[in-house]
Design an enzyme around this catalytic site. Structure first.
Site, PDB file in Angstrom:
ATOM      1  CG  ASP A 167      -1.903  -1.159   1.197  1.00  0.00           C
ATOM      2  OD1 ASP A 167      -2.202  -1.653   0.095  1.00  0.00           O
ATOM      3  OD2 ASP A 167      -2.325  -1.586   2.282  1.00  0.00           O
TER       4      ASP A 167
ATOM      5  CE  LYS B 147       2.318  -2.541  -4.321  1.00  0.00           C
ATOM      6  NZ  LYS B 147       2.119  -2.139  -2.921  1.00  0.00           N
TER       7      LYS B 147
ATOM      8  N   GLY C 106      -4.598  -4.182  -3.830  1.00  0.00           N
ATOM      9  CA  GLY C 106      -5.545  -3.133  -4.202  1.00  0.00           C
ATOM     10  C   GLY C 106      -4.721  -1.916  -4.556  1.00  0.00           C
ATOM     11  CG  HIS C 107      -1.953  -2.029  -6.998  1.00  0.00           C
ATOM     12  ND1 HIS C 107      -1.099  -2.665  -7.855  1.00  0.00           N
ATOM     13  CD2 HIS C 107      -1.703  -2.546  -5.774  1.00  0.00           C
ATOM     14  CE1 HIS C 107      -0.365  -3.539  -7.176  1.00  0.00           C
ATOM     15  NE2 HIS C 107      -0.727  -3.488  -5.913  1.00  0.00           N
TER      16      HIS C 107
ATOM     17  CD  GLN D  95       0.722  -8.885  -2.519  1.00  0.00           C
ATOM     18  OE1 GLN D  95       1.382  -9.531  -3.317  1.00  0.00           O
ATOM     19  NE2 GLN D  95      -0.550  -8.587  -2.746  1.00  0.00           N
TER      20      GLN D  95
HETATM   21  P1  GDP Z   1      -0.706   0.337  -3.515  1.00  0.00           P
HETATM   22  O1  GDP Z   1      -1.319  -0.934  -3.042  1.00  0.00           O
HETATM   23  O2  GDP Z   1       0.753   0.392  -3.266  1.00  0.00           O
HETATM   24  O3  GDP Z   1      -1.045   0.660  -4.946  1.00  0.00           O
HETATM   25  O4  GDP Z   1      -1.347   1.500  -2.622  1.00  0.00           O
HETATM   26  P2  GDP Z   1      -2.906   1.659  -2.242  1.00  0.00           P
HETATM   27  O5  GDP Z   1      -3.638   2.129  -3.430  1.00  0.00           O
HETATM   28  O6  GDP Z   1      -3.389   0.433  -1.562  1.00  0.00           O
HETATM   29  O7  GDP Z   1      -2.815   2.766  -1.122  1.00  0.00           O
HETATM   30  C1  GDP Z   1      -2.242   4.018  -1.367  1.00  0.00           C
HETATM   31  C2  GDP Z   1      -3.273   5.110  -1.044  1.00  0.00           C
HETATM   32  O8  GDP Z   1      -2.608   6.359  -0.984  1.00  0.00           O
HETATM   33  C3  GDP Z   1      -4.334   5.268  -2.124  1.00  0.00           C
HETATM   34  O9  GDP Z   1      -5.520   5.691  -1.511  1.00  0.00           O
HETATM   35  C4  GDP Z   1      -3.764   6.387  -3.002  1.00  0.00           C
HETATM   36  O10 GDP Z   1      -4.769   7.109  -3.702  1.00  0.00           O
HETATM   37  C5  GDP Z   1      -3.107   7.246  -1.978  1.00  0.00           C
HETATM   38  N1  GDP Z   1      -1.951   8.023  -2.413  1.00  0.00           N
HETATM   39  C6  GDP Z   1      -0.933   7.650  -3.252  1.00  0.00           C
HETATM   40  N2  GDP Z   1       0.013   8.617  -3.294  1.00  0.00           N
HETATM   41  C7  GDP Z   1      -0.430   9.627  -2.509  1.00  0.00           C
HETATM   42  C8  GDP Z   1       0.123  10.890  -2.122  1.00  0.00           C
HETATM   43  O11 GDP Z   1       1.213  11.281  -2.519  1.00  0.00           O
HETATM   44  N3  GDP Z   1      -0.613  11.634  -1.251  1.00  0.00           N
HETATM   45  C9  GDP Z   1      -1.816  11.240  -0.768  1.00  0.00           C
HETATM   46  N4  GDP Z   1      -2.456  12.033   0.080  1.00  0.00           N
HETATM   47  N5  GDP Z   1      -2.350  10.047  -1.108  1.00  0.00           N
HETATM   48  C10 GDP Z   1      -1.661   9.252  -1.944  1.00  0.00           C
HETATM   49  P1  IMO Z   2      -0.889  -4.196  -2.240  1.00  0.00           P
HETATM   50  O1  IMO Z   2      -0.418  -4.773  -3.554  1.00  0.00           O
HETATM   51  C1  IMO Z   2      -1.046  -4.568   2.086  1.00  0.00           C
HETATM   52  C2  IMO Z   2      -1.104  -8.646   3.722  1.00  0.00           C
HETATM   53  C3  IMO Z   2      -2.383  -9.033   4.460  1.00  0.00           C
HETATM   54  C4  IMO Z   2      -1.806  -9.999   5.477  1.00  0.00           C
HETATM   55  C5  IMO Z   2      -0.723 -10.729   4.677  1.00  0.00           C
HETATM   56  C6  IMO Z   2      -1.170 -12.056   4.068  1.00  0.00           C
HETATM   57  O2  IMO Z   2      -2.176  -3.463  -2.323  1.00  0.00           O
HETATM   58  O3  IMO Z   2       0.206  -3.437  -1.572  1.00  0.00           O
HETATM   59  P2  IMO Z   2      -2.725 -12.686   1.995  1.00  0.00           P
HETATM   60  O4  IMO Z   2      -4.168 -12.376   1.718  1.00  0.00           O
HETATM   61  O5  IMO Z   2      -1.775 -12.203   0.973  1.00  0.00           O
HETATM   62  O6  IMO Z   2      -2.503 -14.135   2.323  1.00  0.00           O
HETATM   63  O7  IMO Z   2      -2.401 -11.882   3.364  1.00  0.00           O
HETATM   64  O8  IMO Z   2      -0.352  -9.845   3.634  1.00  0.00           O
HETATM   65  N1  IMO Z   2      -1.308  -8.134   2.341  1.00  0.00           N
HETATM   66  C7  IMO Z   2      -1.244  -6.841   1.998  1.00  0.00           C
HETATM   67  N2  IMO Z   2      -1.081  -5.738   2.765  1.00  0.00           N
HETATM   68  N3  IMO Z   2      -1.129  -4.455   0.750  1.00  0.00           N
HETATM   69  C8  IMO Z   2      -1.256  -5.558  -0.022  1.00  0.00           C
HETATM   70  O9  IMO Z   2      -1.223  -5.506  -1.366  1.00  0.00           O
HETATM   71  C9  IMO Z   2      -1.363  -6.811   0.596  1.00  0.00           C
HETATM   72  N4  IMO Z   2      -1.530  -8.080   0.146  1.00  0.00           N
HETATM   73  C10 IMO Z   2      -1.471  -8.874   1.219  1.00  0.00           C
HETATM   74  O10 IMO Z   2      -2.985  -7.930   5.066  1.00  0.00           O
HETATM   75  O11 IMO Z   2      -1.153  -9.301   6.505  1.00  0.00           O
HETATM   76 MG    MG Z   3      -2.872  -1.593  -1.848  1.00  0.00          MG
END
Ligand code: GDP
Ligand code: IMO
Ligand code: MG
Length: 431
Positions: A13, A16, A40-41, A226
């Protein structure tokens, strides 16, 4: 330099999705190499939020190939729903999608097992806190050589054989767990025929397609899921996911050799978050942690769970840089720190502990307070910044500090969720 790997440098999270969306404007192919819909991206394009779980985050660019590699585990029901909802937004209207014949599939019984095991573990206080999407059980079947691959959808005899193997392992477990779910071979065979019809135009050899692209000078972006600290080999085992999230996963999860990788960019937030159980040395409890969660809106993009929040952990980031061979660092969510009354940074662990060596659960952070961000002008100036020169001085000093400690240059800074809220400090695909 036609290839670039983008990986999470923390516990997932990190942003990415946003960074891949920005960089994909220059890419010809964007390929995911690991994980499933545990990911979840989030992308925010012209104010519209899009969350991808299986489809690579290059999906907003018409004509950019979006490939799902053999290292992934794909839930066909979720994948179809995701593709159809992206199509409803006007995306993926052409033949952009590719799916590896070698990718493994997640079925209902993998999902059911994941959830039941978590429920049972909660009564013994040893939950991993998985996303319950069936990812762990599907990788377990893969390593156990009874996994079901995309190619098996096109061979009914082999599919039946594999399903029977899965049934022989899963049904007794369902029974032990006191649940009436059973692997329904006949129903899955009939569902599979429909999935095969739908998937057929997309399937192929992703490694071969990426290699041909590289040889033709095309730009290939490999999108990680991840993060390093969730990697099954190098993360905080057993509190990890079940795949290789680090850059090395590109070779196994796509089918290209390490000599084909030119650059590896790691993504880190300006602080740290983690969702699910396991060690997190800089975790903040109480008001400060809640303040960070609120300022950063730290709730999971897949499960909606609140993320634990803490200060940036430099030892963990240095470790992530090493295991990934990181050549660039992207720092996201800098704007969030500007909302806080005080910022700290973990420079080391007490007792000289190191991630990857000692039990991280016992590591206590050495914290340093960062000065200069409490100026009321810093936040607005930072959010408006689009060039290096426009970044307020204390923020630039923070970035320099991170870069010096990790030994990797900062190549991109993100100051908001939107695609345009990005400061590019080095050109991607330029070497
Ligand atoms: P990922 O799994 O690495 O793609 O990240 P996620 O989408 O799960 O979580 C990142 C969260 O941070 C999302 O809600 C993005 O919209 C948000 N985000 C990404 N970059 C920025 C930033 O520079 N500032 C803020 N405020 N939010 C950001
Ligand atoms: P992105 O790509 C954050 C975590 C789960 C749990 C562990 C194992 O959005 O960064 P799983 O369902 O993979 O067997 O869970 O890994 N986890 C993540 N945490 N971002 C993710 O993906 C994750 N994918 C798995 O919360 O701790
Ligand atoms: Mg994510």
């Amino acid at each position: 330099m036609p290839t670039l790997v983008v990986v999470g440098a923390q516990w997932g999270d990190e942003g990415k999705g946003k960074v891949v969306d920005v960089l994909a404007s220059k890419a010809d192919i964007v390929a995911r190499f690991a994980g499933g819909n545990n990911a979840g991206h989030t992308l925010v394009v012209e104010g519209q939020q899009i969350i991808t779980h299986l489809v690579p985050s290059g999906c907003t660019y018409p004509g950019t190939i979006c490939a799902l590699g053999s290292g992934m585990v794909i839930d066909p029901v979720v994948f179809r729903e995701e593709v159809e909802s992206l199509q409803a937004l006007g995306l993926l209207q052409g033949d952009e999608l590719r799916v590896s014949l070698g990718a493994h599939l997640i079925f209902d019984f993998h999902r059911a097992l994941d959830g039941l095991r978590e429920d049972r573990a909660s009564t013994h206080d040893n939950q991993i806190g998985t996303t319950r999407r069936g990812v762990g059980p599907a990788y377990e079947a893969k390593a156990g050589r009874r996994g079901i691959r995309v190619r098996d959808l096109f061979d009914a005899n082999r599919l039946r054989e594999r399903l029977l193997q899965c049934k022989a392992v899963a049904d007794p477990e369902f029974e032990r767990l006191g649940h009436d779910h059973r692997v329904d071979v006949d129903r899955l065979l009939s569902d599979a025929a429909e999935w095969a019809r739908w998937l057929e135009p997309m399937v192929g050899d992703i490694g071969e397609e990426c290699q041909q692209g590289i040889d033709a000078g095309k730009r290939v972006l490999f999108e990680g899921a991840q993060g390093a600290m969730l990697d099954v080999d190098h993360g905080t085992y057993p509190f990890v996911t079940s795949s290789n999230a680090i850059s090395g996963g590109v070779c196994t999860g796509i089918g290209i050799g390490p000599t084909q990788i030119d650059d590896v960019w790691g993504i880190t937030k300006a602080y740290t978050t983690r969702v699910g159980a396991g060690p997190f040395p800089t975790r903040l409890d109480g008001a400060e942690g809640n303040g960070l969660r609120k300022a950063g809106n730290e709730y999971g993009a897949t499960t909606g769970r609140p993320r634990d929040c803490g200060w940036l952990d430099l030892p963990a980031l240095r470790y992530a840089a090493r295991v990934n061979g990181m050549s660039g660092l992207c720092v996201t969510k800098l704007d969030v720190l500007a909302e806080l009354p005080r910022i700290q940074l973990c420079t080391a662990y007490e007792d000289g502990r190191l991630p990857g060596k000692d039990d991280l659960a016992l590591a206590r952070p050495v914290l340093e307070t960062i000065e200069g961000w409490d100026d009321p002008d810093v936040g607005p100036a930072l959010r408006a910044a689009r060039t290096r020169e426009q970044i307020p001085a204390p923020v630039r000093a923070y970035l320099d500090r991170i870069s010096d400690a990790v030994g990797v240059p900062v190549v991109l800074a993100s100051v908001g969720p939107g695609r345009e809220e990005t400061i590019t400090l080095a050109d991607a695909f330029e070497g």
